[in-house]
Enzyme design. Structure first.
Site, short mmCIF file in Angstrom:
data_model
loop_
_atom_site.label_atom_id
_atom_site.label_comp_id
_atom_site.label_asym_id
_atom_site.label_seq_id
_atom_site.Cartn_x
_atom_site.Cartn_y
_atom_site.Cartn_z
N HIS A 268 37.22 31.13 31.12
CA HIS A 268 38.42 32.29 30.75
C HIS A 268 38.15 33.66 30.88
O HIS A 268 39.40 34.63 30.74
CB HIS A 268 39.04 31.50 30.02
CG HIS A 268 40.25 32.08 29.74
ND1 HIS A 268 40.31 32.94 28.37
CD2 HIS A 268 42.06 32.47 29.97
CE1 HIS A 268 41.98 33.27 28.14
NE2 HIS A 268 42.31 32.88 29.15
N CYS A 269 37.31 34.00 30.21
CA CYS A 269 36.76 35.06 29.65
C CYS A 269 36.73 36.06 30.23
O CYS A 269 37.16 37.13 30.80
CB CYS A 269 36.29 35.00 28.19
SG CYS A 269 37.19 34.15 26.88
N ILE A 270 35.29 35.78 31.40
CA ILE A 270 34.67 37.21 31.96
C ILE A 270 35.50 37.64 32.88
O ILE A 270 35.30 38.90 32.81
CB ILE A 270 33.17 36.56 32.37
CG1 ILE A 270 32.15 36.80 30.95
CG2 ILE A 270 32.71 38.27 32.78
CD1 ILE A 270 30.79 36.63 31.37
N VAL A 272 38.73 37.48 33.40
CA VAL A 272 40.76 37.93 33.34
C VAL A 272 40.14 38.41 31.92
O VAL A 272 41.01 40.12 32.36
CB VAL A 272 40.17 36.47 32.45
CG1 VAL A 272 42.55 36.78 32.27
CG2 VAL A 272 40.11 35.04 33.41
N ASP A 273 39.41 38.34 31.02
CA ASP A 273 39.48 40.00 29.73
C ASP A 273 39.38 41.57 30.40
O ASP A 273 40.18 42.63 29.37
CB ASP A 273 38.52 39.55 28.51
CG ASP A 273 39.18 38.63 27.87
OD1 ASP A 273 39.76 37.41 28.53
OD2 ASP A 273 38.43 37.62 27.06
#
Length: 452
Positions: A268-270, A272-273
């Site tokens: 989810h993080c790398i 997307v953020d």
């Protein structure tokens, strides 16, 4: 005095966790363990029913931990009115990017639910979802205000971004939590709350600073992964082992942190953020070129892996069209079952579109959708299948994989560089310059045949 911070200090506050996913469920369990009454609100009925039965669906939280929380009074529910007696609200709902823009719809809905159901006294609202810098000011505070609350007065607002690392080596309480508040009162209340469950908090001057901290953390990782991915592709062309060079550079005791090349970034993080930053930069007319280019490099890696498979097969006189592959690993990282944004999905879809057939193995994943079809991966590597397929493609290095079982493979494409040199068959490694020489040797000796 009976402000919300005083109730937290006395452990006389009810904590509500809104969103019971991979962030919210650990929060709920740890606050329950710390002695607070905890309400968990989620719109997913299946999740709530599993929790009521003492069953966890989050890998870092076992069934026993959930049952202990239930026994201590943890109340999972799909009814927003169950929030009515809560004092502190931690919102940990999903965010993402849709059509290159941040999707904050779940944050808006969760904030509205809190505003409509919070009791008529001073409460604390802590945003834990990853958002773009400024979202607390632009979304959370106005939504609270529009629904009858007075941010900064009857509703103290803070932001403490999650730092959950599924399958990681640090326990929940060992990971410091950054806490941002736009006033001392709001920051202090949130810090007091979170100090009940972690060993260290890191106060920063504003909610915006905390929001930016989270995005910078993952953008840093994304950019550095892109760097080594680009170096790996370059090293393959110039005949040098990229991983060996990176490992050697990592011996420098200052100024360098080693990252490893791979088939792409997932989770989810790398992926997307960093897009929160690039979107915001475009909105303000300040394009973040480095971040945009890094994202593009990582997005190119699944195609590079497929190209590598095609080249390796061609060197043996085979075509990718009509070939068969055993794909090891479908999740986005080792030892977890999360397939969100997993590069393995893009790779497998691309293989299929180029005429190859694939058989999947992943002991962590129950089912996955590939090319529109729901597939249940095998739990373990079958040596007979290894000998039947044209190529074994290793995408994820799960601890449970026993690589001696692929010793009968004629060709292995190893994106993680874990197959040893003494392996009997031909091995193509991502970022390994030695594969250039191997391919030229194979081309000179391989018979011109079709796939098996």
């Amino acid at each position: 005095m009976n402000g919300v911070r005083d109730r937290i200090i006395r452990a006389d506050a009810t904590v509500a966790v809104v969103g019971l996913g991979y962030v919210g469920l650990p929060l709920a369990c740890h606050f329950s363990e710390a002695g607070f009454d905890v309400v968990g609100f989620d719109i997913d009925l299946d999740r709530v029913e599993q929790l009521r039965d003492g069953t966890s669906y989050v890998e870092d939280i076992d069934d026993e931990t959930v049952q202990q929380a239930i026994d201590q009074g943890f109340e999972p529910t799909t009814y927003a009115n169950a929030l009515e007696e809560s004092d502190a609200f931690l919102v940990a709902v999903p965010t993402g990017v849709e059509q290159s823009e941040p999707d904050m719809s779940a944050v808006r809905k969760a904030t509205k639910s809190v505003a409509e159901n919070a009791p008529d006294r001073e409460v604390l609202f802590v945003g834990c979802s990853t958002v773009y810098p400024g979202a607390t000011e632009e979304i959370i505070r106005p939504t609270l205000r529009e629904n009858g609350r007075r941010p900064g007065e009857d509703t103290l607002v803070a932001f403490a971004p999650e730092r959950i690392n599924p399958g990681g080596s640090y326990d929940f309480e060992e990971i410091p939590i950054v806490v941002g508040g736009d006033s001392d009162e709001e920051r202090d209340a949130a810090t007091t709350l979170l100090e009940a469950v972690v060993e260290e908090t890191v106060p920063v001057e504003s909610t915006g600073a905390a929001e930016l901290t989270k995005v910078v953390e993952n953008t840093y990782r994304m950019v550095n992964i892109a760097l080594v991915n680009e170096v790996a592709k370059h090293a393959e062309e110039i005949g040098i082992d990229a991983r060996g060079a990176i490992e050697a550079a990592g011996t420098k005791p200052f100024g360098f942190q080693a990252f490893s090349p791979g088939p792409g970034v997932g989770g989810h993080c790398i992926p997307v953020d960093p897009q929160f930053l690039t979107w915001q930069g475009r909105q303000d007319g300040r394009k973040l070129d480095l971040v945009e280019q890094a994202h593009a490099i990582n997005e190119s890696m699944p195609n590079h892996v497929v190209d590598s498979v095609e080249t390796a097969l061609a060197a043996r006189g085979q075509s990718l069209d009509g070939s068969s592959l055993l794909v090891l690993g479908v999740s986005y990282k080792p030892n977890v079952g999360d397939v969100r944004n997993s590069p393995a999905l893009d790779i497998t879809n691309s293989l299929s579109s180029r005429g190859a057939t694939t058989k999947l193995v992943d002991p962590q994943v129950d089912r996955v959708t590939i090319d529109g079809a729901t597939i249940e991966p095998d739990n373990q590597i079958d040596p007979e299948t290894v000998q039947e397929v044209d190529t074994v493609l290793l995408l994820v290095d799960h601890d449970t994989f026993e690589y001696e079982t692929i010793s009968g493979a004629e060709l292995v494409v190893d994106t993680q560089a874990v197959i040893p040199d003494e392996f009997g068959g031909a091995v193509v490694r991502l970022g390994d310059g030695r594969t250039t020489e191997w391919r030229s040797e194979q081309v000179s000796t391989a018979p011109q045949t079709s796939s098996k």
